[in-house]
Scaffold this active site. Sequence first.
Site, PDB file in Angstrom:
ATOM      1  N   LYS A 106       0.336  -1.393  -0.305  1.00  0.00           N
ATOM      2  CA  LYS A 106      -0.188   0.127  -0.049  1.00  0.00           C
ATOM      3  C   LYS A 106       0.579   1.260   0.071  1.00  0.00           C
ATOM      4  O   LYS A 106       2.064   1.476   0.794  1.00  0.00           O
ATOM      5  CB  LYS A 106      -0.562   0.058   1.418  1.00  0.00           C
ATOM      6  CG  LYS A 106      -1.884   1.446   1.189  1.00  0.00           C
ATOM      7  CD  LYS A 106      -2.527   1.350   0.969  1.00  0.00           C
ATOM      8  CE  LYS A 106      -3.799   2.425   0.945  1.00  0.00           C
ATOM      9  NZ  LYS A 106      -4.085   2.379   2.596  1.00  0.00           N
ATOM     10  N   ASP A 133     -13.218   1.134   4.482  1.00  0.00           N
ATOM     11  CA  ASP A 133     -11.837   2.053   4.919  1.00  0.00           C
ATOM     12  C   ASP A 133     -12.577   2.513   6.753  1.00  0.00           C
ATOM     13  O   ASP A 133     -12.275   3.643   6.432  1.00  0.00           O
ATOM     14  CB  ASP A 133     -11.653   3.086   3.860  1.00  0.00           C
ATOM     15  CG  ASP A 133     -10.190   3.783   4.734  1.00  0.00           C
ATOM     16  OD1 ASP A 133      -9.797   2.761   5.329  1.00  0.00           O
ATOM     17  OD2 ASP A 133     -10.066   4.909   4.220  1.00  0.00           O
TER      18      ASP A 133
HETATM   19 ZN    ZN Z   1      -6.022   6.538   2.141  1.00  0.00          ZN
HETATM   20 ZN    ZN Z   2      -7.650   3.077   4.304  1.00  0.00          ZN
END
Ligand code: ZN
Ligand code: ZN
Length: 405
Positions: free
Chosen positions: A178, A311
């Site tokens: 990420k 998220d």
């Molecule tokens: Zn983010």
């Molecule tokens: Zn995130």
Amino acid sequence: MFDSAKGRLIPRASVCVENDVIVAVVDGELPGGNGQTVDLRGRTLLPGLIDAHVHVTATVPDFFKLSLMPQSLITAQSKTILEAMLHRGYTTVRDAGGADSGLVQAIEEGHLVGPRLYIAGRAITQTGGHGDPRPAFFSNMNCVCCGSVGLLGCIADGVPEVRRAVREQLRNGAHHIKVMAGGGISTPNDPLDGTQFSIEELTAIVEEAAAARTYVMAHAYSPEAIMRAVRCGVRSIEHGNLLDAESARLMAEHGVYLVPTLATYAAVAKVGKNLGWSPAMLEKAERVMDRGIEALRIARDAGVKIALGSDLLGQMHESQYNELVLRQAAMPPSEVLRSATYVNAELMNQSSRLGIIAEGAQADLLVMDGNPVEDLSAFLDERNLLMVMKAGKLVLNRVEASLND
Ligand code: ZN
Ligand code: ZN
């Protein structure tokens, strides 16, 4: 039965599960054999849901606070988050920063109950980037090797450092990488439309992931941040709320997935103030929330592959289903379910194994009362979820009870 590959219902199907795998799927009835038969007449059978953007270790919605908490406490708190996700029917999740391979192993060994977990390790961030939660002037613990600041992020600057940071995540068992490629909402000092990392750094990050035969997911909001990341070879753009026709076209051209995360802005708008988020952070959240649905429409029109993430942080995790519901403003429910199963599996390089009810796939199954393919709000009433199976094991089963009603 929901056919996630085609995004449609098959009216009369039978599925046979042996151990952890689906061994047969037929249109009509299977010949009887040994074993247990469950009659699901009038109900809907779905593949287990996948959430392609979670932070299972974000147990409090404040990344700096999180970085000061003992790892053991965070792990204990993650237990609750993981369990709740699985009980909602999310049989697989992709962590976007924070979770480590210890959690993966703990689930595999049965110490923790949770979805199948794919991890990024720590998110790669530049100094002052979206993965750097330090308040201004707080400057210790900032190198790659002891980058324990914020269990979510790993701070690295310059090509040699980012290469090392990526290799460090992979060495520790990351399934994917990420990168924070632009400004974010939950951090104090990075403008939302700003870009992060140089082209050389982004290219090096993608190159290291590819060398290890994996891929990069990039956090980005603005068209510029999106286009830089896409040109450098990332596989998915996370959030993408500010994308425009040009950046959407480029994504489609490169076959890059969009992972919108609408649920989190709705949750922040509701509870952010009470959680002590600063006015600047709340203002950023509001700005992207309104734009989220529009971005989704633009991307869909441009032919971008639409995945699904949520998220959520801390106690906001309870609105995980809201991601399914909110999206109905931009696409039909069958397509949303397809994102949450088939497309997410494809994004994670798990096609034909996850997110699908097919011979040879993992036996990750849900049973819903009625027909959620007509309206995904069906998920909001927990009584509608009758059964959750992960890898052939029943996690939740209300079928008998509801048959006897
Ligand atoms: Zn983010
Ligand atoms: Zn995130």
